[in-house]
Design an enzyme around this catalytic site. Sequence first.
Site, PDB file in Angstrom:
ATOM      1  N   ASP A  45       0.840  -1.198   0.000  1.00  0.00           N
ATOM      2  CA  ASP A  45       0.000   0.000   0.000  1.00  0.00           C
ATOM      3  C   ASP A  45       0.872   1.244   0.000  1.00  0.00           C
ATOM      4  OD1 ASP A  45      -1.948   1.905   0.261  1.00  0.00           O
ATOM      5  OD2 ASP A  45      -2.486   1.392   2.337  1.00  0.00           O
ATOM      6  N   LYS A  97       1.565   7.929   0.347  1.00  0.00           N
ATOM      7  CA  LYS A  97       1.930   7.996   1.764  1.00  0.00           C
ATOM      8  C   LYS A  97       3.285   8.689   1.905  1.00  0.00           C
ATOM      9  CE  LYS A  97      -0.256   3.716   3.411  1.00  0.00           C
ATOM     10  NZ  LYS A  97      -1.146   4.337   4.409  1.00  0.00           N
ATOM     11  N   ASP A 101       0.207  -5.047   4.539  1.00  0.00           N
ATOM     12  CA  ASP A 101      -1.171  -4.598   4.344  1.00  0.00           C
ATOM     13  C   ASP A 101      -2.071  -5.700   3.767  1.00  0.00           C
ATOM     14  OD1 ASP A 101      -2.937  -2.568   4.898  1.00  0.00           O
ATOM     15  OD2 ASP A 101      -2.753  -1.639   2.913  1.00  0.00           O
ATOM     16  N   ASP A 131      -5.697   6.396  -0.633  1.00  0.00           N
ATOM     17  CA  ASP A 131      -5.065   5.618   0.428  1.00  0.00           C
ATOM     18  C   ASP A 131      -6.105   4.925   1.323  1.00  0.00           C
ATOM     19  OD1 ASP A 131      -3.024   4.546   1.904  1.00  0.00           O
ATOM     20  OD2 ASP A 131      -2.546   6.389   2.998  1.00  0.00           O
ATOM     21  N   GLU A 189      -7.963   2.540   0.599  1.00  0.00           N
ATOM     22  CA  GLU A 189      -8.221   1.552  -0.452  1.00  0.00           C
ATOM     23  C   GLU A 189      -8.774   0.231   0.087  1.00  0.00           C
ATOM     24  OE1 GLU A 189      -5.436   1.835   1.047  1.00  0.00           O
ATOM     25  OE2 GLU A 189      -4.899  -0.252   1.404  1.00  0.00           O
ATOM     26  N   ARG A 247     -11.107  -0.532   2.194  1.00  0.00           N
ATOM     27  CA  ARG A 247     -12.576  -0.654   2.202  1.00  0.00           C
ATOM     28  C   ARG A 247     -13.121  -0.844   0.796  1.00  0.00           C
ATOM     29  NH1 ARG A 247     -12.808   5.016   5.267  1.00  0.00           N
ATOM     30  NH2 ARG A 247     -10.780   4.210   5.856  1.00  0.00           N
TER      31      ARG A 247
HETATM   32  N1  BES Z   1      -3.180   0.174   5.218  1.00  0.00           N
HETATM   33  C1  BES Z   1      -3.558   1.423   5.761  1.00  0.00           C
HETATM   34  C2  BES Z   1      -3.823   1.376   7.266  1.00  0.00           C
HETATM   35  C3  BES Z   1      -2.651   1.055   8.149  1.00  0.00           C
HETATM   36  C4  BES Z   1      -1.945   2.055   8.758  1.00  0.00           C
HETATM   37  C5  BES Z   1      -2.310  -0.254   8.399  1.00  0.00           C
HETATM   38  C6  BES Z   1      -0.885   1.752   9.591  1.00  0.00           C
HETATM   39  C7  BES Z   1      -1.252  -0.550   9.238  1.00  0.00           C
HETATM   40  C8  BES Z   1      -0.540   0.444   9.835  1.00  0.00           C
HETATM   41  C9  BES Z   1      -4.829   1.927   5.089  1.00  0.00           C
HETATM   42  O1  BES Z   1      -4.987   1.552   3.772  1.00  0.00           O
HETATM   43  C10 BES Z   1      -4.765   3.405   5.098  1.00  0.00           C
HETATM   44  O2  BES Z   1      -3.926   3.947   4.456  1.00  0.00           O
HETATM   45  N2  BES Z   1      -5.681   4.027   5.833  1.00  0.00           N
HETATM   46  C11 BES Z   1      -5.712   5.430   5.936  1.00  0.00           C
HETATM   47  C12 BES Z   1      -7.149   5.855   5.800  1.00  0.00           C
HETATM   48  C13 BES Z   1      -7.325   7.324   5.664  1.00  0.00           C
HETATM   49  C14 BES Z   1      -6.793   7.784   4.331  1.00  0.00           C
HETATM   50  C15 BES Z   1      -8.800   7.633   5.794  1.00  0.00           C
HETATM   51  C16 BES Z   1      -5.151   5.809   7.285  1.00  0.00           C
HETATM   52  O3  BES Z   1      -5.387   5.107   8.257  1.00  0.00           O
HETATM   53  O4  BES Z   1      -4.440   6.817   7.348  1.00  0.00           O
HETATM   54 ZN    ZN Z   2      -4.064  -0.179   3.212  1.00  0.00          ZN
HETATM   55 MN    MN Z   3      -4.046   2.859   2.427  1.00  0.00          MN
END
Ligand code: BES
Ligand code: ZN
Ligand code: MN
Length: 490
Positions: A260, A267, A278, A337, A339, A341
Amino acid sequence: MTSPILPSFTDINLDAIGTHSGRVVVVLSEPGKLHPAARRVNKLMRGALVRFAESDAFEKMKDGDTQDIAWPTGLQAEAVQVVRLSPRADDDVARKAGGTIGKALLGKDVLVLAGALKSADELALGATLRAYAFDDHQTNEDAPEGGSLTVMVSKPENFETTPDNIKALSEGVFFTRDLVNEPANVLTTTEFAERLIALGDLGVKVKVLEEDELEALGMRALLAVGQGSESPSKVVVMEWLKGEKGAAPLALVGKGVVFDTGGISLKPGAGMEDMTMDMGGAGTVSGVMKTLALRGAKANVVGLVGLVENMPDGRAQRPGDIVKSMKGDTIEVINTDAEGRLVLCDVMWHAQEAYKPAAMVDLATLTGAVIIGLGHENTGVFSNDDKFCNGFLKAANAEGEGAWRLPMGPGYDKLIKSHKADIKNVGGRAAGSITAAQFLGRFVKEDQPWIHLDIAGTAQLSAESPLAPKGATGWGVLALNRMVKDQYEG
Ligand code: BES
Ligand code: ZN
Ligand code: MN
């Protein structure tokens, strides 16, 4: 890949203790209280074990604490490890005590003197689970190889089925850990699918849905996530239908983002390497399927994993894109990001359409927000069904796997309302894990019992834990296996 070191349970043979050349572990319950094998160790050590067992140092130890006595006089062993454990200790305490044994098990012959300890099986399981290393990619390290675990107990006949049981559990957990630890250049979507196809040898029926089939099913949300990657998106379906014929199965759905980057909503660079994990949800689903197969579970369970890679590219989806899900609801992609869901909503919908499951659990490393809320001790649990949820929480608690329920409710839906589409994929900073769960909840059919597990904080740790080295934990394999055993078998 590490194969688990499985225990063998043997009768007490006092003469084998002094000549054992690896490590000797002595389980002691109370100050000054020694079982016969411990007394033999004490005699060989000329009283040193009793001195320790009567010391303040031992007095201060809690159940599960451990102390090494290195290069002991009178024994061939390189160390005598004392583990304090009362026969009344809870199973998860015994298991974590076993972890202290497992930490020094790889490459060693370990003899455990457990006396009449009833939870010697938990102790052994803990040792096996902890004796894991992900060192396939280290070329010049003299990584310890092999090892053996012998547990001397007063009634080995009580542990006849234990090694097979530990094999099923630990191979499932190790399968998950290997998948989660593997870097994304190795574990591409194709390689992931290959490793799942191999579960066919154990009797799991595995089907791989390729992009054209996903397109035909209407999984545009999932496909949009993967469209910027060179690796083709896939959904892998694993069927284990060995329960009552025709009975509705339990469906396990996993997020399998093999890497991811965040996509166009890229990111920050620092720590991005962690996003190799991920696919943790898919990894856990895969590990559970392996455990169920290895122990020949008499249950109907289907595992479905959505395998994609989230990359920035000329073909990648953009913020502002509107995609149509398999359900038919349209989604405005505010942040590429968010993604996970998008992947899950289509796989969950397909799971319900194809299997009409009795219950559904999805697992995903879904939000950073769950780490802010719960840290790394507990998985975030969300559900629309109290009874189902409580059953799961009970199983997780029994396995010592942290899980904590968080609320859901229609009030949160306004945060993910879109003015252009039916729903948008992010809800802002407030209640980030809950709005993610609300998003998924929209893709759960009426009266479908469902649990969502946000394992972002628990799938992988940056420090060792009692039952795993730093890295992937395999969280959830044991809890879900127990839930199947307690609620979906027999
Ligand atoms: N894979 C990430 C979530 C994540 C963060 C997993 C840290 C493990 C450790 C997910 O896809 C993500 O990027 N979520 C975002 C959502 C936001 C953009 C609403 C997040 O948590 O920042
Ligand atoms: Zn993710
Ligand atoms: Mn993400």
